[in-house]
Scaffold this active site. Structure first.
Site, PDB file in Angstrom:
ATOM      1  N   ASN A 158       5.556   9.462   4.203  1.00 36.93           N
ATOM      2  CA  ASN A 158       4.834   9.383   2.932  1.00 36.93           C
ATOM      3  C   ASN A 158       3.658  10.346   3.053  1.00 36.93           C
ATOM      4  OD1 ASN A 158       3.336   8.735   0.696  1.00 36.93           O
ATOM      5  ND2 ASN A 158       2.792   6.658   1.380  1.00 36.93           N
ATOM      6  N   TRP A 159       3.814  11.484   2.414  1.00 33.67           N
ATOM      7  CA  TRP A 159       2.766  12.511   2.533  1.00 33.67           C
ATOM      8  C   TRP A 159       1.511  12.163   1.731  1.00 33.67           C
ATOM      9  CZ3 TRP A 159       5.369  18.089   2.317  1.00 33.67           C
ATOM     10  CH2 TRP A 159       6.011  18.308   3.552  1.00 33.67           C
ATOM     11  N   LYS A 160       1.620  11.210   0.821  1.00 32.09           N
ATOM     12  CA  LYS A 160       0.485  10.847  -0.049  1.00 32.09           C
ATOM     13  C   LYS A 160      -0.041  12.096  -0.763  1.00 32.09           C
ATOM     14  CE  LYS A 160      -0.345   7.004   3.008  1.00 32.09           C
ATOM     15  NZ  LYS A 160      -1.276   6.024   3.547  1.00 32.09           N
TER      16      LYS A 160
ATOM     17  N   HIS B  30       3.216   1.265  -3.686  1.00 29.45           N
ATOM     18  CA  HIS B  30       2.408   1.450  -2.470  1.00 29.45           C
ATOM     19  C   HIS B  30       1.045   0.786  -2.675  1.00 29.45           C
ATOM     20  CE1 HIS B  30       0.044   3.320   0.670  1.00 29.45           C
ATOM     21  NE2 HIS B  30       1.182   3.541   1.290  1.00 29.45           N
TER      22      HIS B  30
ATOM     23  N   GLU C 245      -1.812   1.734  -2.073  1.00 35.32           N
ATOM     24  CA  GLU C 245      -2.844   2.608  -2.661  1.00 35.32           C
ATOM     25  C   GLU C 245      -2.683   2.702  -4.176  1.00 35.32           C
ATOM     26  OE1 GLU C 245      -2.012   5.864  -0.037  1.00 35.32           O
ATOM     27  OE2 GLU C 245      -2.793   4.658   1.619  1.00 35.32           O
TER      28      GLU C 245
ATOM     29  N   GLU D 268       4.113  -3.306   4.487  1.00 37.88           N
ATOM     30  CA  GLU D 268       2.944  -2.563   4.927  1.00 37.88           C
ATOM     31  C   GLU D 268       1.699  -3.438   4.811  1.00 37.88           C
ATOM     32  OE1 GLU D 268       3.794   1.916   4.649  1.00 37.88           O
ATOM     33  OE2 GLU D 268       2.955   1.305   2.733  1.00 37.88           O
TER      34      GLU D 268
ATOM     35  N   GLY E 170      -3.456   3.499   7.567  1.00 30.85           N
ATOM     36  CA  GLY E 170      -4.443   4.554   7.761  1.00 30.85           C
ATOM     37  C   GLY E 170      -5.636   4.117   8.598  1.00 30.85           C
TER      38      GLY E 170
ATOM     39  N   SER F 136       0.086   2.680  10.224  1.00 33.36           N
ATOM     40  CA  SER F 136      -0.291   3.284  11.508  1.00 33.36           C
ATOM     41  C   SER F 136       0.855   3.290  12.518  1.00 33.36           C
ATOM     42  CB  SER F 136      -1.530   2.596  12.089  1.00 33.36           C
ATOM     43  OG  SER F 136      -2.622   2.733  11.197  1.00 33.36           O
TER      44      SER F 136
ATOM     45  N   GLY G  86       2.790   7.305   7.219  1.00 30.52           N
ATOM     46  CA  GLY G  86       1.808   8.104   6.493  1.00 30.52           C
ATOM     47  C   GLY G  86       1.302   9.243   7.348  1.00 30.52           C
ATOM     48  N   GLY G  87       0.153   9.034   7.984  1.00 28.27           N
ATOM     49  CA  GLY G  87      -0.520  10.084   8.758  1.00 28.27           C
ATOM     50  C   GLY G  87       0.385  10.844   9.719  1.00 28.27           C
TER      51      GLY G  87
HETATM   52  P1  PGA Z   1      -0.202   5.291   7.735  1.00 31.02           P
HETATM   53  O1  PGA Z   1       0.332   5.073   6.251  1.00 31.02           O
HETATM   54  O2  PGA Z   1       1.028   5.516   8.589  1.00 31.02           O
HETATM   55  O3  PGA Z   1      -1.072   6.502   7.657  1.00 31.02           O
HETATM   56  O4  PGA Z   1      -0.928   4.066   8.121  1.00 31.02           O
HETATM   57  C1  PGA Z   1       1.484   4.316   6.003  1.00 31.02           C
HETATM   58  C2  PGA Z   1       1.703   4.234   4.521  1.00 31.02           C
HETATM   59  O5  PGA Z   1       0.728   4.136   3.778  1.00 31.02           O
HETATM   60  O6  PGA Z   1       2.861   4.268   4.044  1.00 31.02           O
END
Ligand code: PGA
Length: 248
Positions: A10-12, A95, A97, A165, A171, A211, A232-233
């Protein structure tokens, strides 16, 4: 177990056409022998260029959101037809966010999920509790509502991917332990069994997200109910290949 593992990035709101293309070109040879399904969900504007960059590889390009209407006056939104025009197969929905910053609710998650399925896309529906909810013991209650409302009216639940999640792990560098993730995902599978049917629940792919990285992916993926990851990251760098190759 008949479930095929699925690792998705997930590049966000990260990367550009240039940096994204470079990363995909570097990742492609590293993940080409993956035993799992591999996808990168990218910002909508990057979908055409990333689809081109991933052509001929086993990396599928997905989206980060989709609207429920076929078309219309919804400024800033993206339709299923727009995604399908570029061969998109996966779309992240709900998600945390989106829920936290953009007013996404279980009801809107449900509308987007039903529209994605009707269009033949595979929704990756995100659920998960806040830190205070875990601490006050309401994780299961929160998940019950997210699953009951978010997945309402789905005919074939096996066509949906669920991403568990925990919001406190996203994050933050603070991953759920293998046991916490396994226990909660097993609970989600049980709940899906109650809402749909136990046999179908056994077929639903459930990812862990929060994470997940090159160091902790093996332990998480070894859990019986964890079928993959939403990353994500670590999906913004070559670490993503290490996660995809968790079983190598
Ligand atoms: P993260 O993000 O791996 O950076 O914690 C995961 C996500 O939000 O899908």
């Amino acid at each position: 177990m008949s479930r095929k593992a699925f690792i998705a990035g997930n590049w966000k709101m990260n990367m550009t056409a240039e940096s994204g293309e470079k990363l995909i070109k570097e990742l492609a040879p590293l993940v080409k022998n993956a035993s799992c399904d591999v996808a990168l969900c990218v910002p909508a504007i990057l979908i055409p260029a990333m689809t081109k960059a991933a052509q001929g590889t086993n990396i599928k390009i997905g989206a980060e959101n989709v609207h429920w209407a076929k078309s219309g006056a919804y400024t800033g939104e993206i339709s299923t037809d727009m995604l399908k025009e570029y061969g998109v197969e996966y779309v992240i929905i709900g998600h945390s966010e989106r829920r936290q910053y953009f007013g996404e609710t279980d009801e809107s998650v449900n509308k987007r999920t039903l529209a994605a399925l009707a269009a033949g896309l595979t929704p990756i529906v995100c659920v998960g509790e806040l830190l205070e909810e875990r601490e006050n013991g309401s994780t299961e209650k929160v998940l019950d509502k997210q699953l009951t409302v978010g997945l309402n009216g789905i005919e074939d639940i096996t066509k949906v991917v669920i991403a568990y999640e925990p919001v406190w792990a996203i994050g933050t560098g603070k991953t759920a332990t293998d046991e916490q993730a396994q226990e909660t995902i097993a609970y989600i599978r049980k709940k899906i069994g109650e809402l749909f049917c136990p046999k179908c629940a056994e077929k639903v792919v459930i990812q862990y997200g929060g994470s997940m990285n090159a160091g902790n992916c093996k332990g998480l993926m070894a859990q019986p109910d964890i079928d993959g990851g939403l990353i994500g990251g670590a999906s913004l760098k070559l670490d993503f290949a290490t996660i995809v190759n968790y079983d190598k």
